[in-house]
Design a protein around this motif. Structure first.
Motif, PDB file in Angstrom:
ATOM      1  N   UNK A 102     -70.161 -33.309  62.108  1.00 47.58           N
ATOM      2  CA  UNK A 102     -70.652 -31.925  62.050  1.00 47.58           C
ATOM      3  C   UNK A 102     -71.542 -31.574  63.242  1.00 47.58           C
ATOM      4  N   UNK A 103     -71.499 -32.428  64.269  1.00 46.11           N
ATOM      5  CA  UNK A 103     -72.401 -32.228  65.411  1.00 46.11           C
ATOM      6  C   UNK A 103     -72.303 -30.804  65.972  1.00 46.11           C
ATOM      7  N   UNK A 104     -71.075 -30.257  65.983  1.00 46.61           N
ATOM      8  CA  UNK A 104     -70.903 -28.919  66.547  1.00 46.61           C
ATOM      9  C   UNK A 104     -70.647 -27.861  65.474  1.00 46.61           C
ATOM     10  N   UNK A 105     -70.982 -28.202  64.231  1.00 49.68           N
ATOM     11  CA  UNK A 105     -70.752 -27.285  63.114  1.00 49.68           C
ATOM     12  C   UNK A 105     -72.041 -26.503  62.822  1.00 49.68           C
ATOM     13  N   UNK A 106     -71.909 -25.211  62.504  1.00 53.79           N
ATOM     14  CA  UNK A 106     -73.100 -24.385  62.278  1.00 53.79           C
ATOM     15  C   UNK A 106     -73.801 -24.794  60.976  1.00 53.79           C
ATOM     16  N   UNK A 107     -75.109 -24.492  60.873  1.00 49.12           N
ATOM     17  CA  UNK A 107     -75.906 -24.950  59.727  1.00 49.12           C
ATOM     18  C   UNK A 107     -75.293 -24.574  58.382  1.00 49.12           C
ATOM     19  N   UNK A 108     -74.794 -23.357  58.246  1.00 48.92           N
ATOM     20  CA  UNK A 108     -74.315 -22.918  56.934  1.00 48.92           C
ATOM     21  C   UNK A 108     -73.001 -23.570  56.538  1.00 48.92           C
ATOM     22  N   UNK A 109     -72.362 -24.262  57.450  1.00 46.67           N
ATOM     23  CA  UNK A 109     -71.098 -24.928  57.133  1.00 46.67           C
ATOM     24  C   UNK A 109     -71.262 -26.441  56.931  1.00 46.67           C
TER      25      UNK A 109
END
Ligand SMILES: Nc1ncnc2c1ncn2[C@@H]1O[C@H](COP(=O)(O)OP(=O)(O)OP(=O)(O)O)[C@@H](O)[C@H]1O
Ligand SMILES: [Mg+2]
Length: 377
Positions: free
Chosen positions: A75-82
């Motif tokens: 999730x390194x490049x995943x936004x906080x809400x996801x």
């Protein structure tokens, strides 16, 4: 929140996380693996990188290097809400103009998931039930206590059924008693929900009592990552040994003098004769720190102990026990005694440092060499 829609918590993995700010290194290559459903505390002094770790996990901050995995997904490049996480901050910041019910429902209304009103009410009611705040739903934050506000903040994180909770010093605004209550409640809640919790604190007793495992930080570096008892009994180094425990370990810097079968610890003018048969001779000639926790310093003569005479300087009553401070040869010992023993400051007392409570560290590196009288491999 009912049992079947409670997700079992997600596992977390941090691989080689580095973060620096303009003039300081906040994290220097952090590796941390948290099992699904585990309660892990990040413990360390102010500025050691705990909040930075949490913000990187949450996605509020991007690391300079390294990868973040949640539930096996990168999730390194995943936004906080996801990321499937919920965060509770130190100043839990409830919306003052909203009732408790609206505060709890807010993340669901804001999530854009188009949940129906009935579903939102159902979830809010279930969370309120779990936290015992069902009777407060119509009140405003200013009309409830600090502990109740804290529970609402927790509930606001729970309504979205996250696989991971990130809590940053969530109890620090509460008074001592309430803090203990909330600590207990949080532990009970975790036993019931089995969600993954990452809990930031600089309070060692809080970390000890709540956690499955504790990650101890100093200056952006992980010092030890283990169960509370492992960390207490087998501290990796002097920093960890000193940080854990409600009183500091007694530490004396000096060296082992070996004289035939007998070994003595020398620190300035202080001489402590080790019980025979220990591992002490093997450490002669090195600069060392000898450590013993206050519970290893007792009054009277004991077998397999280092014995000395010291003058009582001060006694603190702590209800179930007495904490005393005694001096000899420029060294001060903090020890523990039963509650009823008459202790008078100024008198000379015999002290025993229990052999099974003795620790030895390399004075220069701080690395542990002996744990509870047993040398490390
Ligand atoms: N926005 C920022 N800009 C510059 N330096 C920062 C920033 N945030 C944190 N730091 C620095 O990074 C280091 C780690 O900070 P962090 O907030 O992670 O510490 P902490 O362990 O949470 O401390 P505390 O117990 O005080 O909350 C500190 O040296 C801090 O001064
Ligand atoms: Mg912090």
């Amino acid at each position: 929140m009912t049992a079947q829609d409670t997700p079992s918590g997600a596992g977390i993995e941090l691989r080689g996380i580095a973060k620096r700010y303009a003039e300081s290194v906040a994290l220097a290559g952090l590796d941390l693996r948290i099992e699904p459903g585990e309660f892990v505390s990040l413990l360390g002094p102010s500025g050691s990188g705990k909040t930075t770790t949490l913000h990187i996990l949450a996605g509020l901050l991007a690391p300079d290097a390294g990868r973040i995995l949640i539930g096996g997904r990168d999730v390194t490049d995943v936004s906080p809400d996801q990321r499937g996480i919920a965060m509770v901050f130190q100043n839990y910041a409830l919306y003052p103009h909203m009732t408790v019910e609206r505060n709890l429902a807010f993340p669901l209304r804001a999530s854009g998931r188009n949940l129906g009103t009935a579903e939102i009410s159902r979830r809010v009611a279930a969370v309120a039930e779990t936290l015992g705040i069902g009777h407060l739903l119509e009140r405003y934050p200013r009309e409830i206590s600090g502990g109740q506000q804290q529970r609402v903040a927790l509930g606001r994180a729970m309504v979205r059924d996250p696989g991971v909770f990130l809590l940053d010093e969530p109890l620090s605004n509460l008074d001592a008693r309430l803090r203990l209550r909330m600590r207990h409640d949080l532990k009970a809640l975790h036993l019931r929900l089995r969600s993954t919790i990452v809990y930031v604190t600089h309070d060692q007793s809080e970390a000890m009592s709540l956690s499955d495992r504790i990650a101890i930080y100093q200056s952006g570096l992980l010092q030890q990552y283990a169960t509370p008892m492992e960390i207490y009994r087998r501290p990796a180094n002097l920093f960890v040994a000193n940080f854990m425990g409600d009183r500091e370990m007694n530490i004396f810097e000096g060296e082992v003098i070996a004289d035939g079968a007998h070994q003595t610890f020398r620190a300035g003018t202080l001489r402590l004769a080790f019980p025979d048969g220990g591992p002490w001779a093997g450490f002669a000639g090195r600069k060392l720190a000898l450590g013993v926790r206050p519970e290893g310093v007792l009054l009277g003569a004991r077998p397999d102990a280092v014995a000395c005479q010291a003058r009582l300087r001060l006694v603190e009553h702590a209800g179930a026990e007495q904490i005393f401070f005694a001096e000899t040869d420029g060294a001060e010992f903090c020890g523990k005694a039963g509650p009823d023993l008459p202790l008078r400051p100024g008198e000379m007392v015999p002290l025993s440092l229990l052999g099974a409570e003795l620790y030895l560290f390399d004075a220069a590196s701080g690395q542990a060499l002996v744990h509870g009288g047993v040398p490390l491999p």
